[in-house]
Design a protein around this motif. Sequence first.
Motif, PDB file in Angstrom:
ATOM      1  N   PHE A 161     -98.908  32.485-169.879  1.00  0.00           N
ATOM      2  CA  PHE A 161     -98.557  33.893-169.703  1.00  0.00           C
ATOM      3  C   PHE A 161     -97.204  34.012-168.998  1.00  0.00           C
ATOM      4  CE2 PHE A 161     -99.270  37.824-166.972  1.00  0.00           C
ATOM      5  CZ  PHE A 161     -98.837  38.706-167.953  1.00  0.00           C
ATOM      6  N   MET A 162     -97.007  33.190-167.948  1.00  0.00           N
ATOM      7  CA  MET A 162     -95.750  33.253-167.206  1.00  0.00           C
ATOM      8  C   MET A 162     -94.562  32.818-168.060  1.00  0.00           C
ATOM      9  SD  MET A 162     -97.322  31.666-163.729  1.00  0.00           S
ATOM     10  CE  MET A 162     -95.786  31.348-162.894  1.00  0.00           C
ATOM     11  N   PHE A 163     -94.819  31.967-169.048  1.00  0.00           N
ATOM     12  CA  PHE A 163     -93.728  31.468-169.894  1.00  0.00           C
ATOM     13  C   PHE A 163     -93.516  32.316-171.146  1.00  0.00           C
ATOM     14  CE2 PHE A 163     -94.290  27.181-167.808  1.00  0.00           C
ATOM     15  CZ  PHE A 163     -93.004  27.121-167.297  1.00  0.00           C
ATOM     16  N   GLN A 164     -94.264  33.441-171.287  1.00  0.00           N
ATOM     17  CA  GLN A 164     -94.077  34.295-172.462  1.00  0.00           C
ATOM     18  C   GLN A 164     -92.631  34.770-172.567  1.00  0.00           C
ATOM     19  OE1 GLN A 164     -96.489  35.294-174.896  1.00  0.00           O
ATOM     20  NE2 GLN A 164     -97.457  33.520-173.922  1.00  0.00           N
ATOM     21  N   HIS A 165     -92.155  34.950-173.812  1.00  0.00           N
ATOM     22  CA  HIS A 165     -90.770  35.346-174.022  1.00  0.00           C
ATOM     23  C   HIS A 165     -90.511  36.776-173.545  1.00  0.00           C
ATOM     24  CE1 HIS A 165     -87.367  36.894-176.486  1.00  0.00           C
ATOM     25  NE2 HIS A 165     -86.836  35.746-176.109  1.00  0.00           N
ATOM     26  N   ASP A 166     -91.385  37.719-173.917  1.00  0.00           N
ATOM     27  CA  ASP A 166     -91.109  39.135-173.646  1.00  0.00           C
ATOM     28  C   ASP A 166     -91.694  39.643-172.336  1.00  0.00           C
ATOM     29  OD1 ASP A 166     -89.757  39.381-176.057  1.00  0.00           O
ATOM     30  OD2 ASP A 166     -91.645  39.701-177.138  1.00  0.00           O
ATOM     31  N   ASN A 167     -92.877  39.161-171.984  1.00  0.00           N
ATOM     32  CA  ASN A 167     -93.539  39.763-170.821  1.00  0.00           C
ATOM     33  C   ASN A 167     -93.873  38.735-169.747  1.00  0.00           C
ATOM     34  OD1 ASN A 167     -95.373  38.506-172.416  1.00  0.00           O
ATOM     35  ND2 ASN A 167     -96.966  40.056-172.258  1.00  0.00           N
ATOM     36  N   GLY A 168     -93.153  37.604-169.762  1.00  0.00           N
ATOM     37  CA  GLY A 168     -93.467  36.559-168.790  1.00  0.00           C
ATOM     38  C   GLY A 168     -92.665  36.668-167.510  1.00  0.00           C
ATOM     39  N   LEU A 169     -93.210  36.106-166.448  1.00  0.00           N
ATOM     40  CA  LEU A 169     -92.541  36.136-165.151  1.00  0.00           C
ATOM     41  C   LEU A 169     -91.271  35.293-165.148  1.00  0.00           C
ATOM     42  CD1 LEU A 169     -94.005  35.798-161.666  1.00  0.00           C
ATOM     43  CD2 LEU A 169     -92.611  33.929-162.430  1.00  0.00           C
ATOM     44  N   VAL A 170     -91.297  34.148-165.821  1.00  0.00           N
ATOM     45  CA  VAL A 170     -90.169  33.217-165.745  1.00  0.00           C
ATOM     46  C   VAL A 170     -88.894  33.857-166.288  1.00  0.00           C
ATOM     47  CG1 VAL A 170     -89.304  30.989-166.525  1.00  0.00           C
ATOM     48  CG2 VAL A 170     -91.690  31.222-165.844  1.00  0.00           C
ATOM     49  N   ASN A 171     -88.983  34.452-167.481  1.00  0.00           N
ATOM     50  CA  ASN A 171     -87.800  35.118-168.025  1.00  0.00           C
ATOM     51  C   ASN A 171     -87.405  36.329-167.192  1.00  0.00           C
ATOM     52  OD1 ASN A 171     -87.153  33.411-170.055  1.00  0.00           O
ATOM     53  ND2 ASN A 171     -88.265  34.530-171.653  1.00  0.00           N
ATOM     54  N   HIS A 172     -88.380  37.027-166.666  1.00  0.00           N
ATOM     55  CA  HIS A 172     -88.086  38.195-165.834  1.00  0.00           C
ATOM     56  C   HIS A 172     -87.232  37.780-164.640  1.00  0.00           C
ATOM     57  CE1 HIS A 172     -88.614  42.089-163.992  1.00  0.00           C
ATOM     58  NE2 HIS A 172     -89.126  41.553-162.903  1.00  0.00           N
ATOM     59  N   VAL A 173     -87.612  36.675-164.005  1.00  0.00           N
ATOM     60  CA  VAL A 173     -86.868  36.228-162.831  1.00  0.00           C
ATOM     61  C   VAL A 173     -85.514  35.639-163.235  1.00  0.00           C
ATOM     62  CG1 VAL A 173     -86.840  34.542-160.955  1.00  0.00           C
ATOM     63  CG2 VAL A 173     -88.924  35.831-161.434  1.00  0.00           C
ATOM     64  N   LEU A 174     -85.522  34.737-164.212  1.00  0.00           N
ATOM     65  CA  LEU A 174     -84.290  34.030-164.567  1.00  0.00           C
ATOM     66  C   LEU A 174     -83.262  34.946-165.227  1.00  0.00           C
ATOM     67  CD1 LEU A 174     -85.500  30.561-165.881  1.00  0.00           C
ATOM     68  CD2 LEU A 174     -84.678  31.185-163.621  1.00  0.00           C
ATOM     69  N   TYR A 175     -83.718  35.872-166.086  1.00  0.00           N
ATOM     70  CA  TYR A 175     -82.776  36.697-166.843  1.00  0.00           C
ATOM     71  C   TYR A 175     -82.562  38.063-166.179  1.00  0.00           C
ATOM     72  CZ  TYR A 175     -81.003  39.666-170.566  1.00  0.00           C
ATOM     73  OH  TYR A 175     -80.274  40.582-171.280  1.00  0.00           O
ATOM     74  N   THR A 181     -79.622  33.149-166.970  1.00  0.00           N
ATOM     75  CA  THR A 181     -79.491  32.867-168.402  1.00  0.00           C
ATOM     76  C   THR A 181     -78.902  34.102-169.079  1.00  0.00           C
ATOM     77  OG1 THR A 181     -81.799  33.560-168.646  1.00  0.00           O
ATOM     78  CG2 THR A 181     -81.372  31.205-168.568  1.00  0.00           C
ATOM     79  N   ASP A 182     -78.139  33.893-170.179  1.00  0.00           N
ATOM     80  CA  ASP A 182     -77.503  35.061-170.802  1.00  0.00           C
ATOM     81  C   ASP A 182     -78.426  35.803-171.754  1.00  0.00           C
ATOM     82  OD1 ASP A 182     -77.392  32.818-172.254  1.00  0.00           O
ATOM     83  OD2 ASP A 182     -75.297  32.985-172.887  1.00  0.00           O
ATOM     84  N   LYS A 183     -79.576  35.218-172.061  1.00  0.00           N
ATOM     85  CA  LYS A 183     -80.609  35.978-172.767  1.00  0.00           C
ATOM     86  C   LYS A 183     -81.966  35.353-172.457  1.00  0.00           C
ATOM     87  CE  LYS A 183     -80.221  33.524-177.219  1.00  0.00           C
ATOM     88  NZ  LYS A 183     -79.369  32.418-176.797  1.00  0.00           N
ATOM     89  N   PRO A 184     -83.049  36.125-172.636  1.00  0.00           N
ATOM     90  CA  PRO A 184     -84.380  35.546-172.357  1.00  0.00           C
ATOM     91  C   PRO A 184     -84.610  34.301-173.200  1.00  0.00           C
ATOM     92  CG  PRO A 184     -84.537  37.908-172.755  1.00  0.00           C
ATOM     93  CD  PRO A 184     -83.126  37.518-173.087  1.00  0.00           C
TER      94      PRO A 184
END
Lengths: 332, 279
Positions: A161-175, A181-184
């Motif tokens: 769940f955390m690694f999901q592309h659209d609704n994950g925590l990891v992309n939310h924090v990193l992007y 990162t320049d895109k999710p």
Amino acid sequence: MTTTTVPARPGARETGPGTPGAARGGRLPGRLRRIGLPYLLLLPALLLELLVHLVPMVIGIVMSFKELTQFTLRDWGTAPWTGGDNYRVSLDFDAPVGEALLHSFLVTCVFTVLSVGLCWLIGTAAAICMQDAFRGRGLLRALFLVPYALPVYAAVITWAFMFQHDNGLVNHVLYDQLGLTDKPSFWLIGDNSFIALLVVSVWKGWPFAFLIVMAGLQNIPRELYEAAALDGAGTWQQIRRITLPSLRPVNQVLVLVLFLWTFNDFNTPYVLFGKAAPEAADLVSIHIYQSSFVTWDFGTGSAMSVLLLLFLLLVTGVYLFLTSRGRKTADV
Amino acid sequence: MAAPRSFLWTRRVFLTLLTGFVLLPVYVMVSSSLKPLQDVSGEFRWLPSGLTIRPYIDIWSTVPLADYFVNSLIVAGAATVCSVVIAVFAAYAVSRYAFRGKRVFSVTVLSTQMFPGILFLLPLFLIYVNIGNATGIALFGSRGGLILTYLTFSLPFSIWMLIGYFDSVPRDLDEAAMVDGCGPLRALISVVVPAAVPGIVAVAVYAFMTAWGEVLFASVMTNETTRTLAVGLQGYSTQNDVYWNQIMAASLVVSVPVVAGFLLLQRYLVAGLTAGAVK
């Protein structure tokens, strides 16, 4: 009768508690029972190991020499022999099947080395940090064991769940939040999947190392530290000169067990990625599952399993040989 | 013992970072399980827009979670009890008796640890089907087959650890009991077992966790009525929707019993490992 209860000498150890029975006059049934008893006690364990591990292993080896598809599987005993064809296919690294197996094997090797190394490092560091009492140590210790106690599927599904592309925590924090990162990014497909798998594996695995090292630390006599402190050794020196060397025998077992578990791990990639892992994180166990149950080629799958077992036997043998030799020279 | 500042600071920073790493998924699990569906479908948010316990109600009807729960309890419970009893007998034999084949037995049992599970998945499946056809005992697809499988997974480690633990119980104790007229089994049950409680608890915890968390065999060897939580949890994602809040709620619900039990018994675990495995 009291003569049989003299405190056990080291040499008397092996005669066992059967000795009092001899005082009963050594009747034949008693003697038979005494000799048979250990076997009787072992029987359930032996039968089960035989049924669930050894016999299947032998069948697996037989199957690896047969041509097994969904049609021949039902009567696998009468399926046609193929000689070493399954092995030839598996080991032909220029053809697709062998090439994929080699790739998956190399991925697993790199993954295992990194995962075991990190688990050991974090686990040992944490155990050493928690060796001395401080406020909140008990609470922290309980917290650190949570990843180990959580069922694999519950923990790994949360990571998925955390690694999901659209609704994950990891992309939310990193992007979104840090803009690193320049895109999710995609974490569960493509090259990043290796990193995702490694993070989850380390998160799940290091508490076991922590637990074992913590148990090992309790066997180091306090006097060693006190003596070292008197000689003027600081904390860092004590860790390097006393703690780490004393942990050697514990580490030898720990690293081997971690290696075997990580190399054979099926649960983590299966829950994280599903039946087909992305190429960058295609661990051997998932790869074999895929070859057997998805493409219905059970013969080749069995051959791959046997090759995997041979590899693990070889590594374990060499490892035990090296470490036991190391121990002998250390004793001298 | 005054540790230097450099060590204290390294310790503080390291333990803080590690705590964050460990707790992050736990936070996600708990917070997401209390979010409405639109919160978990869109961009991730640290705090729920509105707290709801709806997911905890819905999990029981989206999939038959209660049935899976009962299956997992029966399978893991039975596997644990059987595995511990069998391991106690075997470890007692190895620890207390000299007999022919002792080394072979120990080495064989331990080496099964290194077998890749995938190697005997298919053969075991065939054996269970064949036994079923020949005798009418349903092993494939039944809880019994899964119990049998799981109990052997934890058996090698349990035997190995208990041997170490029993070795640390002075033999004078059970020898004295036998002089007082106990048979070897009575001596085992009334003297050795009580003295080895931490080791036995540690082994039981390990066996339960192994069975509760296993995925591979559970997904191949169960059917609709015997499905365990490991497989059942996959039911929350359908073709169209993934109910992440329900998945998180269900994950939490299935984790609580094991984690609570584990944390309550962790002292025994360290004590058991110290005496048994780590020598």
